[in-house]
Design an enzyme around this catalytic site. Structure first.
Site, short mmCIF file in Angstrom:
data_model
loop_
_atom_site.label_atom_id
_atom_site.label_comp_id
_atom_site.label_asym_id
_atom_site.label_seq_id
_atom_site.Cartn_x
_atom_site.Cartn_y
_atom_site.Cartn_z
N THR A 51 0.87 -1.17 0.00
CA THR A 51 0.00 0.00 0.00
C THR A 51 0.91 1.22 0.00
O THR A 51 2.07 1.15 0.39
CB THR A 51 -0.94 0.06 1.23
N SER A 52 0.34 2.33 -0.43
CA SER A 52 1.13 3.55 -0.56
C SER A 52 1.39 4.22 0.77
O SER A 52 2.42 4.86 0.97
CB SER A 52 0.44 4.54 -1.49
N THR A 53 0.43 4.13 1.69
CA THR A 53 0.57 4.85 2.96
C THR A 53 0.25 3.93 4.13
O THR A 53 -0.43 2.92 3.99
CB THR A 53 -0.38 6.07 3.02
N GLN A 98 -3.50 3.11 4.98
CA GLN A 98 -4.25 2.12 4.23
C GLN A 98 -4.11 0.73 4.85
O GLN A 98 -4.03 -0.27 4.15
CB GLN A 98 -3.78 2.10 2.76
#
Length: 185
Positions: free
Chosen positions: A8-10, A13
């Protein structure tokens, strides 16, 4: 061997990240590489998964956008996997690169994903330009510049740049810029 890759990007999430890991586990992945990092950042766990994979293995991801950021990037990943005799499975698309149809679908879908990302970025740029022209978009407030006097005072007390950054909740680079900025006359 099935090798899973979850991303996930962050850190926010978390639910999506856990869902990916759960799905990869359910599919029977023997080893799962996981990271929470932007697709454009250095992805050490993706590199580790590609390095770990051996001939006959399959790299499994739940979605294409969890793996590649562009058609070019996807091509490089596929090239690496093919050279090692490793196939790629993208679960939500039902695509498996061990088949000719799967390889074709990966190329087509990668192109569509890249096109959609470029369209999204173009719409974002247009929205920002419109907001700027209406005076509604001013950008991020320069927090570190506002703390320049505080930064210099703490430096004079002998605190390190890292300690100053931590104390003021700003980056070390911002502390460095504030300390090396030319003095106003």
């Amino acid at each position: 061997m099935l090798i899973g890759y979850a991303r996930t990007s962050t850190l926010e999430q978390e639910a999506g990240f856990e869902a990916q890991v759960r799905e990869l586990t359910t599919l029977g992945c023997d080893r799962i590489f996981r990271e929470q990092v932007s697709s454009v950042a250095h992805r050490a766990q993706l590199e580790a998964a590609l390095e770990f994979a051996r001939q006959g293995d399959t790299l499994v991801v739940t979605k294409l956008d969890r793996l590649a950021r562009s058609v070019v990037h996807m091509g490089k990943i596929l090239e690496t996997l093919e050279a090692k005799g490793v196939s790629l499975r993208i679960v939500d698309m039902g695509v498996d690169s061990s088949t000719p149809t799967g390889r074709l679908m990966l190329n087509v879908l990668g192109g569509v994903a890249q096109f959609e990302r470029e369209m999204m970025l173009e719409r974002q740029r247009e929205g920002i330009a419109k907001a700027k022209s209406e005076g509604a978009y001013k950008g991020r407030k320069p927090t570190a510049r506002a703390k320049a006097d505080e930064i210099k005072a703490l430096a004079e007390q002998g605190l390190s740049m890292g300690a100053i950054a931590a104390k003021l909740g700003i980056g070390k680079g911002s502390v460095h810029r504030a300390l090396s900025a030319p003095k106003a006359a």
